[in-house]
Motif scaffolding. Structure first.
Motif, PDB file in Angstrom:
ATOM      1  N   TRP A   1     -15.811  -1.110   3.401  1.00  0.00           N
ATOM      2  CA  TRP A   1     -15.276  -1.079   4.719  1.00  0.00           C
ATOM      3  C   TRP A   1     -16.392  -0.392   5.651  1.00  0.00           C
ATOM      4  O   TRP A   1     -16.630  -0.571   6.642  1.00  0.00           O
ATOM      5  CB  TRP A   1     -14.019  -0.077   4.980  1.00  0.00           C
ATOM      6  CG  TRP A   1     -12.991  -1.037   4.546  1.00  0.00           C
ATOM      7  CD1 TRP A   1     -11.955  -0.730   3.711  1.00  0.00           C
ATOM      8  CD2 TRP A   1     -12.474  -2.580   5.041  1.00  0.00           C
ATOM      9  NE1 TRP A   1     -10.852  -1.765   3.538  1.00  0.00           N
ATOM     10  CE2 TRP A   1     -11.312  -2.854   4.324  1.00  0.00           C
ATOM     11  CE3 TRP A   1     -13.058  -3.246   5.938  1.00  0.00           C
ATOM     12  CZ2 TRP A   1     -10.715  -4.141   4.633  1.00  0.00           C
ATOM     13  CZ3 TRP A   1     -12.627  -4.552   6.330  1.00  0.00           C
ATOM     14  CH2 TRP A   1     -11.455  -4.872   5.439  1.00  0.00           C
TER      15      TRP A   1
ATOM     16  N   GLY B   1      -1.442   3.877  -4.224  1.00  0.00           N
ATOM     17  CA  GLY B   1      -1.748   2.928  -3.005  1.00  0.00           C
ATOM     18  C   GLY B   1      -1.863   1.531  -3.389  1.00  0.00           C
ATOM     19  O   GLY B   1      -2.558   0.744  -2.568  1.00  0.00           O
TER      20      GLY B   1
ATOM     21  N   PHE C   1      -4.238  -1.244   7.728  1.00  0.00           N
ATOM     22  CA  PHE C   1      -5.735  -0.968   6.940  1.00  0.00           C
ATOM     23  C   PHE C   1      -5.266  -1.353   5.673  1.00  0.00           C
ATOM     24  O   PHE C   1      -4.959  -0.629   4.682  1.00  0.00           O
ATOM     25  CB  PHE C   1      -5.852   0.517   7.164  1.00  0.00           C
ATOM     26  CG  PHE C   1      -7.509   0.600   6.639  1.00  0.00           C
ATOM     27  CD1 PHE C   1      -8.533  -0.293   7.117  1.00  0.00           C
ATOM     28  CD2 PHE C   1      -7.878   1.819   6.176  1.00  0.00           C
ATOM     29  CE1 PHE C   1      -9.573  -0.134   6.605  1.00  0.00           C
ATOM     30  CE2 PHE C   1      -9.070   2.037   5.856  1.00  0.00           C
ATOM     31  CZ  PHE C   1     -10.041   1.127   6.189  1.00  0.00           C
TER      32      PHE C   1
ATOM     33  N   SER D   1       1.058  -1.130  -0.094  1.00  0.00           N
ATOM     34  CA  SER D   1      -0.146  -0.068  -0.118  1.00  0.00           C
ATOM     35  C   SER D   1       0.770   1.199   0.036  1.00  0.00           C
ATOM     36  O   SER D   1       0.348   2.358  -0.082  1.00  0.00           O
ATOM     37  CB  SER D   1      -0.896   0.038   1.284  1.00  0.00           C
ATOM     38  OG  SER D   1      -0.189   0.058   2.306  1.00  0.00           O
TER      39      SER D   1
ATOM     40  N   THR E   1      -3.935  -0.342  -0.624  1.00  0.00           N
ATOM     41  CA  THR E   1      -4.398   0.278   0.782  1.00  0.00           C
ATOM     42  C   THR E   1      -6.044   0.053   0.903  1.00  0.00           C
ATOM     43  O   THR E   1      -6.784   0.127   0.237  1.00  0.00           O
ATOM     44  CB  THR E   1      -4.103   1.823   0.577  1.00  0.00           C
ATOM     45  OG1 THR E   1      -4.910   2.342   1.941  1.00  0.00           O
ATOM     46  CG2 THR E   1      -4.896   2.461  -0.638  1.00  0.00           C
TER      47      THR E   1
ATOM     48  N   SER F   1     -13.546   2.584   0.569  1.00  0.00           N
ATOM     49  CA  SER F   1     -14.606   3.058   1.634  1.00  0.00           C
ATOM     50  C   SER F   1     -15.704   2.407   1.642  1.00  0.00           C
ATOM     51  O   SER F   1     -16.472   2.200   2.582  1.00  0.00           O
ATOM     52  CB  SER F   1     -14.635   4.488   1.619  1.00  0.00           C
ATOM     53  OG  SER F   1     -14.989   5.085   0.111  1.00  0.00           O
TER      54      SER F   1
ATOM     55  N   TYR G   1      -8.026   2.165   2.293  1.00  0.00           N
ATOM     56  CA  TYR G   1      -8.283   3.682   2.294  1.00  0.00           C
ATOM     57  C   TYR G   1      -9.350   3.866   0.745  1.00  0.00           C
ATOM     58  O   TYR G   1     -10.049   4.453   0.824  1.00  0.00           O
ATOM     59  CB  TYR G   1      -7.305   4.404   2.291  1.00  0.00           C
ATOM     60  CG  TYR G   1      -6.783   4.890   3.531  1.00  0.00           C
ATOM     61  CD1 TYR G   1      -7.340   5.340   4.514  1.00  0.00           C
ATOM     62  CD2 TYR G   1      -5.468   4.270   3.940  1.00  0.00           C
ATOM     63  CE1 TYR G   1      -6.688   5.444   6.091  1.00  0.00           C
ATOM     64  CE2 TYR G   1      -4.943   4.547   5.184  1.00  0.00           C
ATOM     65  CZ  TYR G   1      -5.534   4.859   5.977  1.00  0.00           C
ATOM     66  OH  TYR G   1      -5.155   4.905   7.334  1.00  0.00           O
ATOM     67  N   LYS G   2      -9.050   3.118  -0.142  1.00  0.00           N
ATOM     68  CA  LYS G   2      -9.594   3.170  -1.185  1.00  0.00           C
ATOM     69  C   LYS G   2     -10.926   2.395  -1.326  1.00  0.00           C
ATOM     70  O   LYS G   2     -11.684   2.368  -2.366  1.00  0.00           O
ATOM     71  CB  LYS G   2      -8.657   2.580  -2.642  1.00  0.00           C
ATOM     72  CG  LYS G   2      -7.658   3.430  -3.130  1.00  0.00           C
ATOM     73  CD  LYS G   2      -7.197   3.019  -4.136  1.00  0.00           C
ATOM     74  CE  LYS G   2      -6.164   3.980  -4.808  1.00  0.00           C
ATOM     75  NZ  LYS G   2      -5.455   3.662  -5.928  1.00  0.00           N
TER      76      LYS G   2
END
Ligand SMILES: Cc1ncc(COP(=O)(O)O)c(C=O)c1O
Ligand SMILES: [Zn+2]
Length: 401
Positions: A395, A116, A353, A111, A387, A392, A389-390
Motif C-alpha cells: 500500500w 485480521g 481498507f 477483516s 485487512t 503496508s 493494514y497487514k
C-alpha cells in the motif's frame, strides 16, 4: 463422558475421501486419504441436524462461528480453541456498486476476524481438532495470513507452531508469527517450496501438518462463511459470489456448506454462481478454466503483491474447478495495478481498507458487470478476505505512486 451442558451436539460421523470415496475415522489425526493421497472431507449426520436444529435456534446463540456447532467437528465445547472468530459483517457497497452498474453489491468483510483475516475460521477448527486428537506440535507453509492465524491459535491452545513462509512475505505476517511465539522459517521460494519443507521434516520432528487441504478441518471452519451468508440473506443465497482464490479453501468450504444445506432441506438446488478471482501473475485455476481442463498445471514464475493469491499449485484444483462448473461460475484474472487501484477506490468510496486480495474481487465484479455476465439487479457478494493494514509495503508503494 462430557456432561450435557458441554456437549456441542456435533453431528460429525466420519471423513470421506473427495476422490476415491472411502470412509475414514474422524476421531484420529488424519492428513490426506491413506488410500489415494487426496483430500479428506468431514461428513455429518445431516438428517439428524435437519430434525433438531432451526435457523432461529442458531440465531439466538452468542455470536461467532461456533454457533454452527452441530455442523462443526468438535464434540465437547471445552475443547474449542476460539479467539472470537466469525459473524463478519455483510456491508452494502452502494457507491462502488454504482461505479460498476450494480444495484445490489455487498461486501462480506472478513477483516474483522482475529488476526485480521478469514484464515482464523479455518484455524480455530483445525487447531481445536488437532489438539483434541493429540497433536503435540503444529506446522504449516503459508503465503502470509494463514501463518499468523495458525500462530495465534496454537498460542491459544498452548501448542508450539512452526510457520514456513517465503522470505518476501509481508512483514506484518512475519511479525505476528514471532509475537505469538511461533518458530518462523523463511525460505527463498514460494509457498509450494515451503510445503515441501514441512512435508520433508514433519515425521522426524513430530509436527502435525495443517497445510491447506492436507487436514480436513480448515475447510469446515471456512464453510461457516456460506452458512452466515444464507442467514444474512434471510434464508436465501446471493446470485453471485466473488472469491479471491489461492488454495481455494473458502470456495470449497462454501460450496460444501450449500450442499449440506440442500441435504437438510434449508435450500433447494439453486446455487450462487461462484467466481474465482486470481492475480494475472499467478492464475493456475483461471488458465485451467479457460482451457476447459479438470485439473490445473503448476503456474511457473508466480508473482503478485497479493501474497495470499501466490499459490502456483493448489492441491484443491480438481474440487475448485468442479465447483465453478457445477455452480455455472467462472474464473478471471486481475493485474496488481488494477487490484491496488480498486483497493484505493474501495477505501475512498466505502470506508473499507481491504487486503489486495479483497480489492481484486471489486475490480473483477466491475469487469463481469461490463461484459454482462453479472446482471445489474443481481445480489453480488465480494469477499474482503483480510485487512489492508497487514500489507503496508504494497500500500505504501501504491499510495506514493
Ligand atoms: C487475504 C487472503 N485472501 C485470499 C487468500 C486465498 O485463500 P484460499 O486458500 O481460501 O483460496 C489468502 C490466502 O493466503 C489470503 O491471505
Ligand atoms: Zn482416497
Amino acid at each position: 463422558m462430557a456432561t450435557s451442558s458441554f456437549e456441542t451436539g456435533s453431528a460429525l460421523t466420519h471423513l470421506e475421501c473427495s476422490a476415491c470415496g472411502r470412509k475414514h475415522d474422524a476421531d484420529r489425526l488424519q492428513n490426506l486419504c491413506p488410500d489415494c493421497g487426496k483430500v479428506l472431507l468431514a461428513r455429518y449426520d445431516l438428517p439428524r441436524v435437519a430434525r433438531t436444529l432451526s435457523r432461529e435456534a442458531v440465531a439466538a446463540r452468542p455470536r461467532g462461528m461456533w454457533r454452527w456447532r452441530e455442523l462443526l467437528p468438535v464434540r465437547d465445547a471445552r475443547h474449542v480453541v476460539s479467539l472470537g472468530e466469525g459473524d463478519s459483517p455483510l456491508l452494502p457497497a452502494p457507491r462502488l456498486g454504482a461505479r460498476a452498474g450494480l444495484k445490489r453489491l455487498l461486501l462480506k468483510d472478513e477483516s474483522s476476524n482475529p488476526t485480521g483475516s478469514f484464515k482464523a475460521r479455518g484455524m480455530t477448527a483445525a487447531v481445536t481438532r488437532a489438539k483434541q486428537l493429540g497433536a503435540k506440535a503444529l506446522a504449516a507453509p503459508t503465503a502470509g495470513n494463514a501463518g499468523g492465524a495458525l500462530a495465534a491459535y496454537a498460542a491459544a491452545a498452548g501448542l508450539p507452531a512452526v510457520i514456513v513462509m517465503p522470505a518476501d512475505t509481508p512483514s506484518a505476517n512475519v511479525m505476528e508469527c514471532q509475537a505469538f511465539g511461533a518458530q518462523v522459517v523463511k525460505l527463498n521460494g514460494l509457498i509450494s517450496d515451503c510445503g515441501k519443507y514441512v512435508a520433508g521434516r514433519k515425521d522426524r520432528e513430530g509436527w502435525y501438518d495443517v497445510s491447506t487441504l492436507k487436514e480436513p478441518y480448515r475447510v469446515e471452519g471456512k464453510k461457516t462463511m456460506g452458512y452466515e451468508l444464507w442467514e444474512q440473506f434471510g434464508g436465501r443465497l446471493p446470485h453471485v459470489i466473488l472469491y479471491p482464490t489461492g488454495g481455494g479453501v473458502g470456495l470449497i468450504g462454501m460450496c460444501k456448506a450449500f450442499d449440506e444445506m440442500q441435504e437438510m432441506g434449508w435450500i433447494g438446488a439453486e446455487r450462487p454462481r461462484m467466481v474465482a478471482v486470481q492475480a494475472e501473475g499467478c492464475a493456475p485455476i483461471v488458465k485451467a478454466w479457460e482451457a476447459h481442463r479438470e485439473s490445473a498445471e503448476f503456474f511457473q514464475n508466480a508473482a503478485t503483491i497479493a501474497s495470499g493469491l501466490r499459490v502456483p499449485g493448489p492441491l484443491g484444483d480438481l474440487l475448485i474447478l468442479k465447483m465453478l462448473k457445477q455452480t455455472k461460475g467462472t474464473a478471471l484474472t486481475v493485474t496488481d495495478t488494477e487490484m491496488l487501484e480498486a483497493g484505493r477506490e474501495l477505501a475512498r468510496l466505502e470506508g473499507i481498507f481491504a487486503a489486495p486480495e479483497g480489492a481484486a474481487t471489486a475490480i473483477a465484479a466491475r469487469k463481469l458487470a461490463a461484459s454482462g455476465w453479472i446482471r445489474p439487479s443481481d445480489n453480488v457478494v465480494l469477499f474482503n478476505t483480510g485487512t489492508g493494514y497487514k500489507y503496508s509495503e504494497a500500500w505504501q508503494r501504491a499510495l506514493q505512486a
